[in-house]
Design a protein around this motif. Sequence first.
Motif, mmCIF file in Angstrom:
data_model
loop_
_atom_site.group_PDB
_atom_site.id
_atom_site.type_symbol
_atom_site.label_atom_id
_atom_site.label_comp_id
_atom_site.label_asym_id
_atom_site.label_seq_id
_atom_site.Cartn_x
_atom_site.Cartn_y
_atom_site.Cartn_z
ATOM 1 N N ASP A 126 4.670 -2.579 -1.266
ATOM 2 C CA ASP A 126 4.575 -3.913 -1.852
ATOM 3 C C ASP A 126 3.263 -3.956 -2.641
ATOM 4 O O ASP A 126 2.184 -3.829 -2.056
ATOM 5 N N PRO A 127 3.337 -4.132 -3.978
ATOM 6 C CA PRO A 127 2.097 -4.058 -4.769
ATOM 7 C C PRO A 127 1.100 -5.158 -4.416
ATOM 8 O O PRO A 127 -0.073 -5.051 -4.739
ATOM 9 N N PHE A 128 1.569 -6.223 -3.760
ATOM 10 C CA PHE A 128 0.651 -7.319 -3.443
ATOM 11 C C PHE A 128 0.107 -7.248 -2.024
ATOM 12 O O PHE A 128 -0.659 -8.085 -1.588
ATOM 13 N N SER A 129 0.563 -6.255 -1.263
ATOM 14 C CA SER A 129 0.157 -6.200 0.143
ATOM 15 C C SER A 129 -1.272 -5.678 0.285
ATOM 16 O O SER A 129 -1.629 -4.659 -0.308
ATOM 17 N N THR B 101 -1.484 -1.886 1.982
ATOM 18 C CA THR B 101 -1.138 -0.595 1.373
ATOM 19 C C THR B 101 -2.032 -0.371 0.146
ATOM 20 O O THR B 101 -1.550 -0.347 -0.989
ATOM 21 N N PRO C 237 -4.729 1.467 -2.610
ATOM 22 C CA PRO C 237 -4.586 2.732 -3.356
ATOM 23 C C PRO C 237 -4.860 3.963 -2.493
ATOM 24 O O PRO C 237 -4.203 4.991 -2.644
ATOM 25 N N LEU D 140 -1.720 4.843 -0.853
ATOM 26 C CA LEU D 140 -0.736 5.356 -1.813
ATOM 27 C C LEU D 140 -1.054 6.808 -2.158
ATOM 28 O O LEU D 140 -0.162 7.657 -2.237
ATOM 29 N N TRP E 202 8.058 2.417 4.063
ATOM 30 C CA TRP E 202 7.043 1.434 3.637
ATOM 31 C C TRP E 202 7.267 0.167 4.454
ATOM 32 O O TRP E 202 8.176 -0.605 4.174
#
Length: 386
Positions: free
Chosen positions: A187-190, A193, A195, A198, A214
């Motif tokens: 989730d890009p807004f979490s 998680t 960088p 990632l 994820w």
Amino acid sequence: MNDRPAFYDFFAGIGMVRLGLEPEWRCLWANDIDSRKAEIYAANFGGDVFRLGDIADVRGRELPGHADMAWACFPCQDLSPAGPRLGMRGPRSRAFWEFIRILKELAAEGRRPPLVVIENVAALLRPESLAPVCEALVRLGLRPGALLIDARWFLPQSRPRAFVVAAEEGPLSAAAWARGLAADGPDPFSPWTPPRLLRAFEALPRRLREKWVWWRLPPPPERRPSLADLLELEEAPEDAPWHPPEETRRLLRMMAPSHRRRVREAQRAGRRTVGALYRRMRDGEQRAEIRMDGLAGCLRASRGGSSRLILMVIEGKQIRSRRLSAREAARLMGVPDGFRLPLRYADAYSALGDGVAVPVVRWLSRHLLLPLARAKEVAYARHVSP
Ligand SMILES: C[S@@+](CC[C@H](N)C(=O)[O-])C[C@H]1O[C@@H](n2cnc3c(N)ncnc32)[C@H](O)[C@@H]1O
């Protein structure tokens, strides 16, 4: 209350995982090698489920019943950037491999818990550590994923920790997807998680990336207590008296100019400001490093002479300093005031510094682990029904 999901607590220490999981979960068994911690554990939870001893001597067959989850906060010394960085092959990480052996023994009896949580310092996410951990979990028939959770979202302490959550491949992981607890991508807004995680994922071999999950965990609560909220600032606690003024002056002298400037700015502001300070060696010189952003640096067991947290309270001209009391250290870890602490300050501080922040465990439990444990019941009922 036996319908509550059950867990095994490996490397249980003083029981901070249990504090975060109860009352929704029940602990079937706990183990730690440290007899002082065992005493603290027993004073708070009784000694019924606690098995004192080296994990190397634990056999799968002695663990009682069927647990829904195994939780393991294995020793971090070989991973920690402060240590010799021996990684998962280091002597202290041996304990992790013993944990895996026990899971294999349970698997052979058809009792391997369908959920496994592994907690450690953020350095666990270095590829050379994360890959063997994920490999071991995948071989056990589990699908792993990780979250990087900093306790600062819940408490005024900067304490980033990696949580690897692994769920049984098959109906359970399918149910996790179906219930929105897992997704195909991050989730890009979490905040959980970042960088760094990632990059750790990208560095895994393909066969492990294909098993990766994820996990979805909601963002943190909006409010958290401030450092000042947790401290006794009017009267110093008995085990943490104010330093004599000369000691406070010595700490100020140990500060680099930029840190002393922070203190002066707080003085000019006039209102009461609480700073949190650590003594650190920088280029062969001992420095007092203060942060004034409302957070304390990571509390850690003060082994091998590493320094303990010091508070500095600045009110106009008056500057006072003292160590953190054992109770304040407990609050900084989210341990409730009713928790019994040992009389020896060093025992309390070390045990707390080794632990996991209680509200982080609670958040993870309520928003991911409990729903997964419940999904498990649904998934298995469906799986066995014709
Ligand atoms: C990171 S701490 C976990 C703290 C714990 N979660 C708590 O809430 O207090 C790691 C724990 O592993 C224990 N430990 C280290 N080596 C061990 C071994 N060989 N067998 C069992 N426990 C061990 C330590 O005593 C320590 O309490």
